[in-house]
Design a protein around this motif. Structure first.
Motif, PDB file in Angstrom:
ATOM      1  N   TYR A 106       0.831  -1.207   0.000  1.00 11.02           N
ATOM      2  CA  TYR A 106       0.000   0.000   0.000  1.00 11.02           C
ATOM      3  C   TYR A 106       0.864   1.256   0.000  1.00 11.02           C
ATOM      4  N   ILE A 107       1.945   1.237   0.780  1.00  7.16           N
ATOM      5  CA  ILE A 107       2.859   2.376   0.799  1.00  7.16           C
ATOM      6  C   ILE A 107       3.420   2.621  -0.602  1.00  7.16           C
ATOM      7  N   HIS A 108       3.785   1.539  -1.276  1.00  8.75           N
ATOM      8  CA  HIS A 108       4.319   1.671  -2.632  1.00  8.75           C
ATOM      9  C   HIS A 108       3.268   2.216  -3.594  1.00  8.75           C
ATOM     10  N   VAL A 109       2.058   1.658  -3.520  1.00  8.31           N
ATOM     11  CA  VAL A 109       0.989   2.095  -4.423  1.00  8.31           C
ATOM     12  C   VAL A 109       0.685   3.572  -4.231  1.00  8.31           C
ATOM     13  N   MET A 110       0.541   4.002  -2.975  1.00  4.30           N
ATOM     14  CA  MET A 110       0.210   5.394  -2.716  1.00  4.30           C
ATOM     15  C   MET A 110       1.381   6.318  -3.028  1.00  4.30           C
ATOM     16  N   GLY A 111       2.588   5.777  -3.005  1.00  3.72           N
ATOM     17  CA  GLY A 111       3.730   6.587  -3.395  1.00  3.72           C
ATOM     18  C   GLY A 111       3.607   7.078  -4.818  1.00  3.72           C
ATOM     19  N   TYR A 144       5.974   9.834  -3.343  1.00  3.06           N
ATOM     20  CA  TYR A 144       7.401   9.666  -3.613  1.00  3.06           C
ATOM     21  C   TYR A 144       8.053  10.998  -3.988  1.00  3.06           C
ATOM     22  N   VAL A 145       7.273  11.866  -4.618  1.00  2.00           N
ATOM     23  CA  VAL A 145       7.783  13.184  -5.019  1.00  2.00           C
ATOM     24  C   VAL A 145       7.577  14.200  -3.911  1.00  2.00           C
ATOM     25  N   THR A 146       6.378  14.204  -3.329  1.00  2.00           N
ATOM     26  CA  THR A 146       6.042  15.206  -2.312  1.00  2.00           C
ATOM     27  C   THR A 146       6.932  15.079  -1.079  1.00  2.00           C
ATOM     28  N   PHE A 147       7.185  13.856  -0.663  1.00  2.00           N
ATOM     29  CA  PHE A 147       7.962  13.620   0.558  1.00  2.00           C
ATOM     30  C   PHE A 147       9.326  12.995   0.254  1.00  2.00           C
ATOM     31  N   ALA A 148       9.844  13.290  -0.931  1.00  2.00           N
ATOM     32  CA  ALA A 148      11.159  12.758  -1.318  1.00  2.00           C
ATOM     33  C   ALA A 148      12.245  13.368  -0.438  1.00  2.00           C
ATOM     34  N   PRO A 149      13.277  12.578  -0.099  1.00  5.79           N
ATOM     35  CA  PRO A 149      13.442  11.136  -0.385  1.00  5.79           C
ATOM     36  C   PRO A 149      12.979  10.242   0.749  1.00  5.79           C
ATOM     37  N   TYR A 150      12.341  10.846   1.781  1.00  4.56           N
ATOM     38  CA  TYR A 150      12.051  10.100   3.007  1.00  4.56           C
ATOM     39  C   TYR A 150      10.968   9.048   2.810  1.00  4.56           C
ATOM     40  N   TYR A 151       9.979   9.356   2.001  1.00  2.00           N
ATOM     41  CA  TYR A 151       8.893   8.397   1.795  1.00  2.00           C
ATOM     42  C   TYR A 151       9.418   7.124   1.138  1.00  2.00           C
ATOM     43  N   ASP A 152      10.283   7.292   0.161  1.00  2.00           N
ATOM     44  CA  ASP A 152      10.859   6.139  -0.531  1.00  2.00           C
ATOM     45  C   ASP A 152      11.662   5.271   0.431  1.00  2.00           C
ATOM     46  N   LYS A 153      12.404   5.907   1.321  1.00  5.49           N
ATOM     47  CA  LYS A 153      13.217   5.133   2.268  1.00  5.49           C
ATOM     48  C   LYS A 153      12.337   4.409   3.280  1.00  5.49           C
ATOM     49  N   GLY A 189       9.823   4.968 -20.012  1.00  7.01           N
ATOM     50  CA  GLY A 189      10.272   6.346 -19.894  1.00  7.01           C
ATOM     51  C   GLY A 189       9.872   7.012 -18.595  1.00  7.01           C
ATOM     52  N   THR A 190       9.642   6.227 -17.551  1.00  9.47           N
ATOM     53  CA  THR A 190       9.282   6.777 -16.248  1.00  9.47           C
ATOM     54  C   THR A 190      10.542   7.223 -15.508  1.00  9.47           C
ATOM     55  N   ASN A 191      10.355   7.656 -14.272  1.00  9.06           N
ATOM     56  CA  ASN A 191      11.490   8.150 -13.480  1.00  9.06           C
ATOM     57  C   ASN A 191      11.447   7.535 -12.081  1.00  9.06           C
ATOM     58  N   LEU A 192      11.392   6.200 -12.033  1.00  6.43           N
ATOM     59  CA  LEU A 192      11.334   5.525 -10.747  1.00  6.43           C
ATOM     60  C   LEU A 192      12.665   5.614 -10.011  1.00  6.43           C
ATOM     61  N   GLN A 193      13.755   5.597 -10.754  1.00  2.96           N
ATOM     62  CA  GLN A 193      15.081   5.748 -10.161  1.00  2.96           C
ATOM     63  C   GLN A 193      15.609   7.140 -10.479  1.00  2.96           C
ATOM     64  N   PHE A 194      15.897   7.908  -9.421  1.00  3.20           N
ATOM     65  CA  PHE A 194      16.359   9.275  -9.638  1.00  3.20           C
ATOM     66  C   PHE A 194      17.812   9.304 -10.108  1.00  3.20           C
ATOM     67  N   ASP A 195      18.676   8.627  -9.383  1.00  4.59           N
ATOM     68  CA  ASP A 195      20.087   8.583  -9.749  1.00  4.59           C
ATOM     69  C   ASP A 195      20.753   7.426  -9.008  1.00  4.59           C
ATOM     70  N   ASN A 196      22.047   7.265  -9.242  1.00  4.46           N
ATOM     71  CA  ASN A 196      22.775   6.155  -8.624  1.00  4.46           C
ATOM     72  C   ASN A 196      22.814   6.278  -7.108  1.00  4.46           C
ATOM     73  N   THR A 197      22.933   7.514  -6.599  1.00  2.00           N
ATOM     74  CA  THR A 197      22.966   7.720  -5.151  1.00  2.00           C
ATOM     75  C   THR A 197      21.666   7.266  -4.503  1.00  2.00           C
TER      76      THR A 197
END
Length: 221
Positions: free
Chosen positions: A73-78, A84-93, A154-162
């Protein structure tokens, strides 16, 4: 041993599953078909613990069912709620931490099940390493999935290597939490407390039904 009646806590898991279905429906109605499909797949994945209970002779604690549902559910709502964008990067972690703890607990219970059925013998350190490696493997597969989706759609699920590396670090932390928990349980010799979660598959009639009552010598005279 049959599984006991599910406790009331299982209804929390049912509620989360309903919210996932609601997110899938709202995404489809909004024309976000990819998000709707993702949410539908997430709902189907929440059914895995119930299938395991039926097919593997397990009585998984309701907390496992709830953690699986909450993780998805956390993933779906992200995505649906754009958290994932609004609370980046804490929500993803947070999503990675909850998911890795869930995977670690499932691996721990599978290890206990294998030992109970005498399919394999694992020491405490071996089980801890098994939990860590399985959790990291699951996290790596997830990162590969995100990379593949980004390349194809063409999505942006991964922001960068870090960001990817920190995701794996959090996965390791979640696995370490469960590994420490498992080590404490095994060191104290308390693994027998989990026997109630392992239901034996039905094997036909009970011995008393097969053998019947003992023969009374007086009746044979």
């Amino acid at each position: 041993m049959a599984c006991p009646n599910p406790p009331r806590g299982i209804y929390l898991a049912y509620t989360i599953q309903g919210l996932i279905l609601l997110a899938a429906a709202s995404s489809i109605l909004a024309g976000e078909y990819f998000l709707g499909l993702s949410a539908t797949v997430a709902f189907l994945l929440t059914l895995a613990p119930y299938l395991a209970t039926r097919n593997l002779g397990l009585c998984l604690p309701w907390e496992i069912n709830l953690l699986v549902a909450v993780s998805l559910y956390i993933h779906v709502m992200g995505h649906v709620g754009e958290y994932y964008v609004t609370f980046a990067p804490y929500y993803d972690k947070l999503a990675h931490l909850v998911a890795s703890v869930t995977v670690g607990l499932i691996v721990f219970f599978l290890a206990l099940l294998a030992e109970r059925r005498e399919e394999i013998r694992l020491t405490g350190p071996a089980i801890a390493i098994f939990i860590l490696t399985s959790t990291l493997a699951a996290g790596t597969v997830w990162e590969i999935y995100e990379f593949a989706v980004d390349q194809v759609f063409g999505t942006n699920l991964q922001f960068d290597n870090t960001d990817t590396m920190w995701d794996l670090v959090v996965d390791l932390v979640g696995g370490a939490i469960v590994a420490v928990f498992a080590a404490i349980v095994l060191a104290r010799g308390e693994e027998d407390r989990f026997d109630r979660f392992f239901a034996e598959p039905p094997s036909g009639a009970e011995p008393t039904e097969v053998m019947g009552d003992p023969i009374d010598p007086a009746r044979t005279r």
